[in-house]
Scaffold this motif. Structure first.
Motif, short mmCIF file in Angstrom:
data_model
loop_
_atom_site.label_atom_id
_atom_site.label_comp_id
_atom_site.label_asym_id
_atom_site.label_seq_id
_atom_site.Cartn_x
_atom_site.Cartn_y
_atom_site.Cartn_z
N GLN A 189 -4.87 -4.27 0.90
CA GLN A 189 -4.24 -4.33 -0.33
C GLN A 189 -3.27 -3.07 -0.39
O GLN A 189 -2.22 -3.49 -0.92
N LEU A 190 -3.44 -2.13 0.21
CA LEU A 190 -2.84 -1.00 0.25
C LEU A 190 -1.43 -1.31 1.09
O LEU A 190 -0.05 -1.14 0.58
N GLU A 191 -1.50 -2.13 2.12
CA GLU A 191 -0.27 -2.64 2.71
C GLU A 191 0.65 -3.57 1.81
O GLU A 191 1.81 -3.23 2.08
N LYS A 192 -0.11 -4.55 1.36
CA LYS A 192 0.67 -5.34 0.52
C LYS A 192 1.49 -4.66 -0.78
O LYS A 192 2.48 -4.75 -1.17
N PHE A 193 0.60 -3.63 -1.47
CA PHE A 193 1.22 -2.99 -2.53
C PHE A 193 2.50 -1.99 -1.96
O PHE A 193 3.29 -2.14 -2.67
N ASP B 23 -1.75 8.17 -0.19
CA ASP B 23 -3.12 8.82 -0.26
C ASP B 23 -3.66 7.88 -1.21
O ASP B 23 -3.40 7.97 -2.37
N PRO B 24 -4.47 7.06 -0.79
CA PRO B 24 -5.25 5.87 -1.94
C PRO B 24 -5.95 6.56 -3.06
O PRO B 24 -6.07 6.13 -4.04
N ASP B 25 -6.12 7.92 -2.87
CA ASP B 25 -7.08 8.53 -3.97
C ASP B 25 -6.52 9.47 -4.86
O ASP B 25 -6.75 10.36 -5.54
N THR C 80 -4.61 6.27 -9.59
CA THR C 80 -4.70 6.41 -8.20
C THR C 80 -4.11 5.08 -7.34
O THR C 80 -3.99 3.99 -8.08
N VAL C 81 -3.42 5.38 -6.31
CA VAL C 81 -2.78 4.20 -5.41
C VAL C 81 -3.97 3.03 -5.17
O VAL C 81 -3.50 2.03 -5.27
N ARG C 82 -5.37 3.63 -4.91
CA ARG C 82 -6.18 2.49 -4.62
C ARG C 82 -6.29 1.56 -5.90
O ARG C 82 -6.42 0.62 -5.66
N GLU C 83 -6.30 2.20 -7.25
CA GLU C 83 -6.75 1.40 -8.38
C GLU C 83 -5.18 0.38 -8.49
O GLU C 83 -5.31 -0.70 -8.90
#
Length: 435
Positions: free
Chosen positions: A296-300, A312-314, A349-352
């Motif tokens: 998901q992070l890569e696509k985002f 940083d995901p958090d 956060t980036v994760r969210e």
């Protein structure tokens, strides 16, 4: 029903909007090269009285993920036309990679094949791998691409108009097939193209195919204001959507055209359940297939144009990493939407943010009633004339919409109960006027 009615268009992207939808048990994994998939989606959309089935396109194999674009739009639209009788069919074709005479001939041919149901979505192409497949070591810059596009549209429309009324005779008694005095060359010479004309086909059943456009830059807005009958946009929030709507309508008026003769249609990604909770469970079930948050992070990160390793995901997204809006090859519309989304969500956060699954168009999650109310609000308050809908799965998401949302829109008096028009131009209220 009110005089002004909502335009609904389905994006027939092979896998649906969800990045892993092709892995679902019910998915047609061969969809991207299976004409029957597109024909089936078009039939379902026609049963739901949609205005069009829209086929986006690119000309390269993505290095990762599911290869959504495989079949050529001209071939695929032909299959969709053969499988339907009323729904409009719109396909993207690039002015950077295709010659205007070929574009004019292909789409006029399709319009004859479909009895007047075809539209051409004008694109300039911004992906470097596509350019490499057509001999461009580097794509032209945006200004050059839009200059080429303006010439191409001028040529295509002139070719479609090159047969005057009465040119087609077909009189067996006199032996006259056409009156050549009424078929005029266009003799176009420009910076990018030189085309003599005329077209070798008479006007199509609707005079000329519908013209749509999707660019969000100033060049794209000018092209749309001059030529487009409908515009596809990226809009995540209603206030900027209203501003863009008013801006484009005003630009259309400056070219002496009626603002009512152009439909502005943002993209949306609806997920429908009997309740909002059920719709969110549907997303969660699909997300289990996507894999770990890294994917998901890569696509985002790809969507917002940054290196995933810098995130940083958090922690909140570092806005200073964003590149200037509208780099040489990027989409201004998507860039603008992404920047606004990040600015309005700087506390998360980036994760969210990655878990939201944003890909340039608005996610609309909820019950059929919530979805219908939302579409009505955008339609009635000057944000949209309709929508281009990319469903989470195809044909499943489309079937849910047709069964549950369409009747609510009809009850609100903003969507048709039957097809009353024969051609796509009639449906969009843009009768053919010779150039």
């Amino acid at each position: 029903m009110s005089e002004r009615t909502l335009h609904l268009n389905v994006n027939v992207i092979a896998s649906g909007a969800h990045p892993a939808a092709w892995r679902l048990p019910e998915a047609n994994r061969r969809a991207f090269f299976d004409p029957a998939h597109y024909a089936n989606v078009a039939r379902i959309a026609e049963a739901g009285l949609f205005d069009t089935a829209f086929m986006a396109d690119n000309s390269f194999l993505h290095p990762d993920g599911y290869p959504n674009s495989g079949l050529d739009p001209i071939v695929t639209l032909s299959a969709m036309a053969a499988a339907t009788s009323r729904i409009g069919l719109v396909g993207s074709y690039s002015t950077t990679f295709h010659h205007p005479y070929g574009i004019a001939r292909a789409f006029a041919s399709l319009d004859h094949l479909s009895a007047g149901r075809i539209g051409w979505n004008v694109v300039t192409s911004r992906n470097k791998p596509e350019g490499l497949n057509y001999g461009f070591s580097d794509l032209p810059d945006r200004e050059t691409r839009y200059g080429r596009a303006l010439e191409a549209v001028e040529i295509v429309t002139a070719l479609w108009d090159s047969w005057q009324p009465g040119a087609l005779v077909l009189d067996p008694a006199t032996g006259i097939a056409v009156d050549r005095d009424l078929i005029k060359p266009i003799d176009y010479v420009g910076e990018h193209f030189s085309v003599a004309g005329p077209l070798q086909l008479p006007p199509s059943p609707q005079g000329r195919p519908l013209i749509t456009q999707a660019g969000g830059s100033e060049g794209g807005l000018d092209l749309a204001a001059r030529f487009a009958d409908a515009v596809f946009t990226s809009a995540l929030y209603i206030e900027p959507a209203r501003e863009y709507y008013a801006k484009l309508k005003a630009a259309v008026a400056r070219y002496g055209r009626s603002p009512d003769r152009i439909a502005i249609m943002p993209g949306i990604n609806p997920v429908i359940g009997s309740t909002e909770e059920e719709a969110r469970r549907r997303i969660a079930e699909h997300d289990e297939i996507v894999g770990p948050v890294g994917g998901q992070l890569e696509k985002f990160a790809k969507w917002v144009g940054v290196d995933p390793g810098a995130l940083d995901p958090d922690r909140p997204f570092p806005l200073e990493l964003l590149q200037p809006t509208g780099g040489t090859y990027s989409s201004v519309g998507f860039d603008t939407a992404a920047r606004l989304y990040l600015e309005r969500n700087r506390h998360r956060t980036v994760r969210e943010l990655a878990a939201d699954g944003r890909q340039g168009h608005r996610n609309l999650v909820g019950s059929a009633e919530q979805v219908a109310d939302d579409l009505e609000n955008w339609f009635r308050t000057g944000a949209a004339d309709g929508f281009v809908i990319q469903f989470d799965t195809l044909p499943g998401g489309l079937e849910l919409f047709v069964e549950h949302v369409v009747p609510l829109l009809q009850k609100k008096g903003i969507f048709r109960r039957e097809y009353g028009e024969n051609t796509l131009r009639e449906r969009f209220g843009v009768p053919y006027v010779r150039g």
